[in-house]
Design an enzyme around this catalytic site. Sequence first.
Site, mmCIF file in Angstrom:
data_model
loop_
_atom_site.group_PDB
_atom_site.id
_atom_site.type_symbol
_atom_site.label_atom_id
_atom_site.label_comp_id
_atom_site.label_asym_id
_atom_site.label_seq_id
_atom_site.Cartn_x
_atom_site.Cartn_y
_atom_site.Cartn_z
ATOM 1 C CD GLU A 101 -44.499 -60.506 48.380
ATOM 2 O OE1 GLU A 101 -44.780 -59.363 48.786
ATOM 3 O OE2 GLU A 101 -45.267 -61.479 48.490
ATOM 4 C CE LYS A 158 -47.679 -56.599 48.668
ATOM 5 N NZ LYS A 158 -47.181 -57.602 49.653
ATOM 6 C CB CYS A 189 -48.052 -60.424 47.234
ATOM 7 S SG CYS A 189 -48.626 -61.697 48.404
#
Length: 303
Positions: free
Chosen positions: A67, A136, A177
């Site tokens: 990331e 995301k 994440c």
Amino acid sequence: MFNRSWNCGIKQISYALMSGLTRAMSKFRLAVVQLQVSGVKADNLSRARRLVKEAAGRGSQVVLLPECFNSPYGTSFFSSYAERIPGESTQVLSEAAKENKVYLVGGSIPEEDGGKLYNSCTVFSPDGEMILKHRKIHLFDIDVPGKIRFQESETLSPGNSLSMFETPFCKVGVGICYDIRFAELAQLYSREGCQLLVYPGAFNMTTGPAHWELLQRGRAVDNQLYVATASPARDETASYVAWGHSTVVNPWGEVISKAGAEEGVIYADIDLQYLADIRQQIPITAQRRSDLYTVSSVQERSS
């Protein structure tokens, strides 16, 4: 008689070749790059490119970056490092994938589009074509008193789609994440046929030791698939200190490869026959009570 024997021989050879090909395609090597990220974008891109080449040189067919691999992680950095896609960073990723003939999951970068910022992962095929962009979905907004407060939503907007891509080996689901904390997303990917889930991520020194490995093993066991995570290497001088410990977990929930805190590349041989065996031995997919409960997608898929 001669023709019949000849035909039988050809069939046997064809069967043997196909069986060999099937066995070969049921295994592939995954590399996870744990990159030391600095404040100099050009250096980050150069290091990433070098480590992708190193991974390919060791037989990797799929390579995963962390990331925010091109920039420091933090709300104060996103706007200044943000790029359009395609842009400088994705051009480097495209070239690295093509030069090394690998599927390259390009971690994530801050993306600017239409006046908004996103935390976005792009994926490139071995011919350098961008085949996926995942924004995301779940923004990292947490407040652990006395330890850490972080609010991605102060600067970032969330994505709105599930993201999967096909390889000759298997279908792959992508999250970033904080997306890993949401079991429903992994379930939906599994239901869509994914056998590997990849999560570029940057857990910190509070959530990392507590939940990083636990979440990966949970997603792997729940869905009987492989899970891989790529973290930036730890930098104790950074404003946000990443936990590191990039990891690959198998469908039995075992950690089969794990990095330390420093920069490096870890490898795992993904065995899809082993995955199929696990699913046959403990057939939870067939045993689910869809008459009592269900998890469903209400948004479009990106694939």
